[in-house]
Design an enzyme around this catalytic site. Structure first.
Site, PDB file in Angstrom:
ATOM      1  N   ASP A   1     104.917  27.554  60.570  1.00 31.66           N
ATOM      2  CA  ASP A   1     105.672  28.206  59.303  1.00 31.66           C
ATOM      3  C   ASP A   1     105.926  27.369  58.516  1.00 31.66           C
ATOM      4  O   ASP A   1     106.838  26.258  58.779  1.00 31.66           O
ATOM      5  CB  ASP A   1     106.821  28.962  60.229  1.00 31.66           C
ATOM      6  CG  ASP A   1     107.382  30.113  59.084  1.00 31.66           C
ATOM      7  OD1 ASP A   1     106.753  30.498  58.048  1.00 31.66           O
ATOM      8  OD2 ASP A   1     108.399  30.540  59.459  1.00 31.66           O
TER       9      ASP A   1
ATOM     10  N   GLY B   1     116.915  34.724  55.964  1.00 33.69           N
ATOM     11  CA  GLY B   1     118.228  34.755  56.271  1.00 33.69           C
ATOM     12  C   GLY B   1     118.730  36.127  56.662  1.00 33.69           C
ATOM     13  O   GLY B   1     118.003  37.155  56.711  1.00 33.69           O
TER      14      GLY B   1
END
Ligand code: ZN
Length: 309
Positions: free
Chosen positions: A82, A181
């Site tokens: 990632d 987030g």
């Protein structure tokens, strides 16, 4: 079954109008929770490792844990890097057994993003590994990736055909309003489905990736806040929006924050109820179970990839 690439998974997901879950992994309990869930509902899986996770857990440990999960479940699993930020990092993961890498050149000017991405694609394809590129920039913070709202930008549909043709990437991450987030939206959640539609038109049949796509599930935020945590205003992408994206060109949906929240909420609750306990198995066990239940919910109710392994 050995590790697989995401090529077949994406082809079927595109045609079947569902998406594959790409879950971030950092340790044994997380890997076990995710893979046990996928096994129960017979879902293909992408397990992804960020540069931060690789630093935390060590490349070899993560690869071996994922190999153990394949041996235990028999599922098709793709091991993906990632947010690779350099050719060297991507090469190291390709040489070290990953079957897919992301090269994130989204912070670079367009031509430089193409150049870096193509360099990774040329090397990866020579080793049978697939590559995800990125156009547009998501706001938010995830491990080493930190983009302010002012620097965030939607993907420009006018650039996608040239980017894919010149780089040879196998999938493309786009920015349509999701963010990294646990604080994704201040007001109402809004995704630019018009941009996704336009990209789908320009790249028919081509798999699109959605980052920053946790729902920041309210039950886990509430659990954290109830048991001594403090996360006011945490907010994610509503699950009906993710379902809609999965029915369109989006074939890979990244989920990290929801794993963290499920794990942390469960551990906070455990300690609040059992303040004298100190055996890590006693609190990591329920955390692993919470991850399993959460991932099963995502696979069946959001991604739609149950029964597709
Ligand atoms: Zn991301």
């Amino acid at each position: 079954m050995p590790l697989v690439t995401s090529t077949e998974m994406f082809k079927k997901a595109y045609e079947g109008k569902y998406a594959i879950g790409a879950f971030n992994v950092n340790n044994m309990e997380i890997i076990q929770g995710i893979t046990e869930a996928a096994k129960e509902v017979n879902a293909p899986l992408i397990l992804q490792v960020s540069a931060g996770a690789r630093k935390y857990a060590n490349h070899t440990y993560l690869v071996k844990l994922v190999e153990a999960a394949i041996e235990e479940t028999g599922l098709p699993i793709c091991l993906h890097l990632d947010h690779g930020d350099s050719f060297e990092l991507c090469k190291s993961c390709i040489d070290g057994g990953f079957t897919s890498v992301m090269i994130d050149g989204s912070h670079l000017p367009f031509e430089e993003n193409i150049k870096l991405t193509k360099q990774v694609v040329d090397y990866a394809h020579s080793k049978g590994v697939v590559v995800e590129g990125e156009l547009g920039r998501l706001a938010g913070i995830e491990d080493d990736v930190n983009v302010s709202e002012a620097d965030a930008a939607y993907t420009d549909p006018n650039q996608v055909e040239e980017f894919v043709a010149k780089t040879g990437v196998d999938s493309l991450a786009i920015a349509i309003g999701t963010s990294h987030g646990a604080y994704k939206f201040k007001g109402e959640a809004k995704l630019r489905f018009d941009i996704l539609e336009e990209i789908e038109k320009r790249l028919p049949g081509f798999p699109i990736v959605l980052h920053g796509a946790s729902s920041v599930m309210p039950e886990y935020v509430e659990m954290i806040n109830k048991f001594g945590g403090n996360m006011p205003g945490a907010k994610g992408v509503p699950e009906d929006m993710l379902r809609k994206a999965a029915s369109m060109a989006v074939c890979k949906i990244n989920i990290d924050s929801d794993l963290r929240l499920a794990m942390t909420g469960t551990i906070r609750k455990y300690f609040a109820e059992n303040p004298s306990h100190f055996d890590p198995r006693q609190y990591l066990g329920p955390a692993r179970s919470a991850i399993k239940e959460m991932v099963k919910h995502k696979i069946v109710n959001v991604l739609g990839c149950d029964g597709k392994a």
